[in-house]
Design an enzyme around this catalytic site. Structure first.
Site, PDB file in Angstrom:
ATOM      1  N   GLY B  83      27.637  77.140 100.268  1.00 45.29           N
ATOM      2  CA  GLY B  83      28.622  77.905  99.523  1.00 45.29           C
ATOM      3  C   GLY B  83      29.419  77.039  98.574  1.00 45.29           C
ATOM      4  N   GLY B 151      30.558  80.590 104.724  1.00 48.87           N
ATOM      5  CA  GLY B 151      30.013  79.278 104.364  1.00 48.87           C
ATOM      6  C   GLY B 151      29.637  78.607 105.664  1.00 48.87           C
ATOM      7  N   LEU B 163      33.052  82.197 108.900  1.00 49.52           N
ATOM      8  CA  LEU B 163      33.530  83.240 108.003  1.00 49.52           C
ATOM      9  C   LEU B 163      35.043  83.240 107.882  1.00 49.52           C
ATOM     10  CD1 LEU B 163      34.905  85.760 109.777  1.00 49.52           C
ATOM     11  CD2 LEU B 163      32.538  86.219 110.321  1.00 49.52           C
ATOM     12  N   ALA B 164      35.525  83.816 106.763  1.00 55.18           N
ATOM     13  CA  ALA B 164      36.960  83.945 106.535  1.00 55.18           C
ATOM     14  C   ALA B 164      37.223  85.359 106.047  1.00 55.18           C
ATOM     15  CB  ALA B 164      37.421  82.929 105.491  1.00 55.18           C
ATOM     16  N   CYS B 180      34.201  80.917  95.040  1.00 58.74           N
ATOM     17  CA  CYS B 180      32.774  80.910  95.323  1.00 58.74           C
ATOM     18  C   CYS B 180      31.955  80.723  94.047  1.00 58.74           C
ATOM     19  CB  CYS B 180      32.348  82.189  96.043  1.00 58.74           C
ATOM     20  SG  CYS B 180      33.390  82.523  97.480  1.00 58.74           S
TER      21      CYS B 180
END
Lengths: 167, 235
Positions: B83, B151, B163-164, B180
């Site tokens: 990412g 990512g 993940l976020a 991103c």
């Protein structure tokens, strides 16, 4: 050398009795390309899904069709410089796909003599041609006996089937 | 068809953790998982304001000089995850699964799809209909607005990073990056997208953990309270 294709992965899910029977059971080319990973004769395989082709004093290494299929579209490849060395099972680089970087491990120990520069511009070669244009590094093996500890095509095919069946 | 082995997930709720501390913890857990000393483990946490870049080091997508980061109260870190550049901050729920994809029999693509589904299900609990990204735009979107980012790093089949999900972070921090690496797209949050009343954030984070456990088919969750002890214990 004639290359035999072995079906892997979904052969088990479809309960086909043997890899070679795929030609009798498949209804369409689409089905073929969707479900079957190619495993080539004449190569050796690691259970981390890398292949190695040993020709004289040079061994070529890449990742398998099964691996590229499970990764998705490769957008970036991180490769070492020639002149470095690799250890069996050690990481020598990484590929990035779908926002995931996946380490690539060497099936054998050796000295890196060449890396595939095309992968910088065209990382997608790993998807479209994992055993040919998508080769990653060439090494001079330091312990050729290590090749004996790797999987042959039949064993690797079975390994993939078992791994995919786990979920 | 034999009996399926019970799948256990150890969940560590860590509160707000400095990025580097979380990274060191993940590195230790990845080694532990690789040598089968621990089960699949899930870290649930938030970060103080932090920009991170992935393996491709796309720091050109940071739009302010690095010297000014301290003034806005943020740090920058280089990582080995996939990412592009992203921002993490308070009120953004982060999950870092340290799990064995090999034991699960799935690859990167399938893993990331399930991570997207986790956030889609999370958003749906608040009536927000999000979807996965188009090709090359992994993440969770509402039209042109991104509500969740992914990512990941996979090493010997073990995952780290993750993940976020934007519950209600300060979105102005995203103005200082091309998030991103995708220009002309916005970043949004659950707060922006719904008028629903929110429970305490800890509850929302637990809901996210439950979505993850459901989608990844874990039978047994082991919750570790007082998990801050784990951070202090790492060298």
């Amino acid at each position: 050398m004639a290359l035999r294709l072995w079906a892997s992965s979904t052969a088990n899910a479809l309960k086909l009795s043997s890899a070679a029977s795929r030609t009798h059971h498949l209804p369409s080319p689409f089905f073929l390309s969707r479900c079957f990973s190619t495993v080539l004769d004449g190569l050796k395989y690691a259970n981390s899904h890398e292949w190695v082709k040993h020709e004289g004093s040079v061994a070529t290494i890449g990742i398998t069709d099964h691996a590229q299929d499970h990764l998705g579209e490769v957008v970036f490849v991180d490769l070492p410089e020639p002149g470095g060395s690799v250890k069996q099972g050690g990481s020598f680089g990484a590929v990035e796909s779908v926002k995931a970087t996946s380490d690539v491990n060497s099936p054998i120990s050796g000295e890196i003599i060449e890396v595939n520069a095309s992968l910088k511009e065209t990382p997608g070669l790993i998807n479209s041609s994992p055993y040919e244009g998508g080769w990653m590094i060439k090494v001079k093996p330091t312990s050729p006996a290590e090749l004996d500890s790797l999987l042959g095509p039949k064993e690797y095919t079975k390994f993939c089937q078992e791994e995919d069946a786990a979920h | 068809m034999g009996m399926r082995v019970l799948r256990s997930l150890e969940v560590l709720k860590l509160g707000v953790v400095n990025y580097l501390d979380a990274l060191k913890l993940q590195e230790k857990l990845v080694l532990d998982r690789k040598s089968h000393r621990i089960w699949d483990t899930l870290l649930s946490l938030q970060h103080p304001p932090t920009y991170t870049v992935g393996k491709r080091q796309t720091v050109h997508n940071l739009l302010i000089p690095q010297s000014e980061l301290e003034q806005i109260g943020a740090e920058l870190h280089y990582t080995q995850r996939g990412g592009d550049i992203t921002f993490h901050g308070p009120h953004q729920a982060i999950l870092y699964p340290i799990i064995s994809l090999r034991d699960m029999g799935i690859g990167a693509r399938s893993y990331v799809e399930k991570m997207e589904l986790t956030m889609i299900e999370m958003a749906a609990q608040y009536g927000v209909k999000a979807c996965p990204g188009q090709a090359g735009e992994t993440g969770v979107w509402l039209g042109e607005r991104k509500i969740g980012a992914i990512g990941v790093r996979i090493s010997n089949g073990i995952t780290s990073h993750g993940l976020a999900f934007n519950i209600d972070p300060d979105l102005t921090y995203f103005r200082h990056i091309i998030p991103c690496g995708i220009a002309d797209k916005e970043v949004t949050s659950l707060r922006r997208e719904t008028h629903s009343i929110f429970p305490p954030e800890e509850i929302i984070q637990e809901q996210l953990i439950s979505c993850f456990a459901r989608i990844f088919d874990y039978d047994n969750l082991i919750w570790k309270e007082d998990a801050s002890v784990v951070i202090d214990g790492t060298e």
